[in-house]
Design a protein around this motif. Structure first.
Motif, PDB file in Angstrom:
ATOM      1  N   MET A  81       0.852  -1.182   0.000  1.00 33.47           N
ATOM      2  CA  MET A  81       0.000   0.000   0.000  1.00 33.47           C
ATOM      3  C   MET A  81       0.888   1.232   0.000  1.00 33.47           C
ATOM      4  N   THR A  82       0.306   2.356  -0.348  1.00 30.11           N
ATOM      5  CA  THR A  82       1.006   3.639  -0.299  1.00 30.11           C
ATOM      6  C   THR A  82       0.396   4.470   0.812  1.00 30.11           C
ATOM      7  N   VAL A  83       1.239   4.991   1.693  1.00 27.28           N
ATOM      8  CA  VAL A  83       0.791   5.842   2.789  1.00 27.28           C
ATOM      9  C   VAL A  83       1.212   7.272   2.475  1.00 27.28           C
ATOM     10  N   VAL A  84       0.257   8.188   2.498  1.00 27.50           N
ATOM     11  CA  VAL A  84       0.543   9.597   2.229  1.00 27.50           C
ATOM     12  C   VAL A  84       0.171  10.400   3.466  1.00 27.50           C
ATOM     13  N   THR A  85       1.146  11.055   4.086  1.00 25.56           N
ATOM     14  CA  THR A  85       0.895  11.897   5.250  1.00 25.56           C
ATOM     15  C   THR A  85       1.989  12.940   5.368  1.00 25.56           C
ATOM     16  N   ASP A  86       1.615  14.132   5.805  1.00 30.63           N
ATOM     17  CA  ASP A  86       2.566  15.240   5.923  1.00 30.63           C
ATOM     18  C   ASP A  86       3.313  15.496   4.618  1.00 30.63           C
ATOM     19  N   GLY A  87       2.641  15.278   3.498  1.00 30.86           N
ATOM     20  CA  GLY A  87       3.252  15.524   2.205  1.00 30.86           C
ATOM     21  C   GLY A  87       4.226  14.471   1.747  1.00 30.86           C
TER      22      GLY A  87
ATOM     23  N   PRO B  43      -2.289  15.352  11.483  1.00 30.47           N
ATOM     24  CA  PRO B  43      -2.022  15.319  10.047  1.00 30.47           C
ATOM     25  C   PRO B  43      -2.973  14.393   9.318  1.00 30.47           C
ATOM     26  N   ALA B  44      -3.368  14.823   8.137  1.00 34.11           N
ATOM     27  CA  ALA B  44      -4.192  13.967   7.282  1.00 34.11           C
ATOM     28  C   ALA B  44      -3.378  12.769   6.828  1.00 34.11           C
ATOM     29  N   ILE B  45      -4.035  11.630   6.700  1.00 32.60           N
ATOM     30  CA  ILE B  45      -3.376  10.416   6.220  1.00 32.60           C
ATOM     31  C   ILE B  45      -4.256   9.788   5.153  1.00 32.60           C
ATOM     32  N   ARG B  46      -3.605   9.242   4.155  1.00 33.81           N
ATOM     33  CA  ARG B  46      -4.311   8.576   3.069  1.00 33.81           C
ATOM     34  C   ARG B  46      -3.615   7.254   2.794  1.00 33.81           C
ATOM     35  N   LEU B  47      -4.375   6.180   2.799  1.00 35.27           N
ATOM     36  CA  LEU B  47      -3.860   4.847   2.480  1.00 35.27           C
ATOM     37  C   LEU B  47      -4.400   4.457   1.108  1.00 35.27           C
TER      38      LEU B  47
END
Length: 240
Positions: A30-36, A68-72
């Motif tokens: 998976m790809t984790v996107v947080t704090d840019g 912080p926003a997080i997106r999986l």
């Protein structure tokens, strides 16, 4: 039990929440996107990432501290070499309540708490949003961890049976119209074939006589499809 040859009815299929849970269960990365920052997390080895995340409902008017926003991000790719192999994409959105760690579950690292916003399922049929209550209530498909191996085995070792399954497609496709037919998906409700034509492709669902409750029932239900196709083959020949 559905009788082959009976009037066509819409094939049963997993709900959006079940589809999401199944994709997460079978995910190996998976790809984790947080704090840019984007981090690729691999070697999930079929362990549902939701089991390593504590999902909490969003609290209206919650604390003002920075979360912080997080997106999986997950991509569901067909295990067979079909055209357009991406079957679906899943995005889980929320905010971090504890620092994220991508350490393995058996490393002793603390799991991550996430304030859940929504899960988004994107398929060729469109986009849908699923809430936490619906996601919690859904169960992964019992075939999800085994689907890739079952489909590749069917294609590599029993391709003649894939061709046989075309007998169950209504209306019966012509040999001239279908360049290639490959299994593209399997779930508790049935098998999906991708019919690759000279211009584009289409997917056809072939339902099992009844939905599966566990993996042990898969062999019987798959054989039932083959038997139905053989009965059809005695009555028809594939048009030229």
């Amino acid at each position: 039990m559905r009788l082959f040859g009976a009037p066509a009815t819409p094939a049963a299929r997993p709900s959006d929440a079940e589809r999401i849970r199944s994709i997460l269960t079978a995910a190996h990365s998976m790809t984790v996107v947080t704090d840019g920052l984007r981090t690729e997390v691999r070697h999930l080895d079929g362990a549902d990432p939701m089991g390593r995340l504590h999902l909490h409902p969003a609290e209206p008017g919650g604390e003002a501290e920075y979360r912080p926003a997080i997106r999986l991000e997950f991509t569901d790719v067909a295990p067979t070499p079909v055209r357009d192999r991406v079957r679906a994409r899943v995005t889980v959105l929320g905010r971090l309540l504890t620092p994220y760690s991508d350490a393995s579950a058996d490393s002793g690292a603390d799991s991550t708490c996430m304030e859940f916003d929504r899960a988004v399922l994107e398929t060729p049929d469109g986009r849908s949003h699923v809430g936490l209550e619906e996601l919690d209530a859904a169960c992964p498909d019992p075939l999800a961890p085994y689907e890739a191996g079952m489909l590749t085995h069917l294609l590599d070792d029993h391709h003649d049976l894939v061709t046989l399954l075309l007998r169950l497609v209504q209306p019966l496709p012509t040999a001239a119209a279908v360049v290639r037919a490959l299994p593209v998906a399997m779930d508790r409700y049935g098998i999906t074939l991708r019919l690759e034509e000279r211009r584009g492709h289409r997917d056809v669902r072939l339902p099992f006589p009844s939905p599966l409750d566990d993996i042990e029932q898969a062999g019987t239900q798959i054989q039932a499809l083959f038997s139905a196709a053989r009965r059809r083959s005695h009555r028809n020949t594939l048009p030229a």
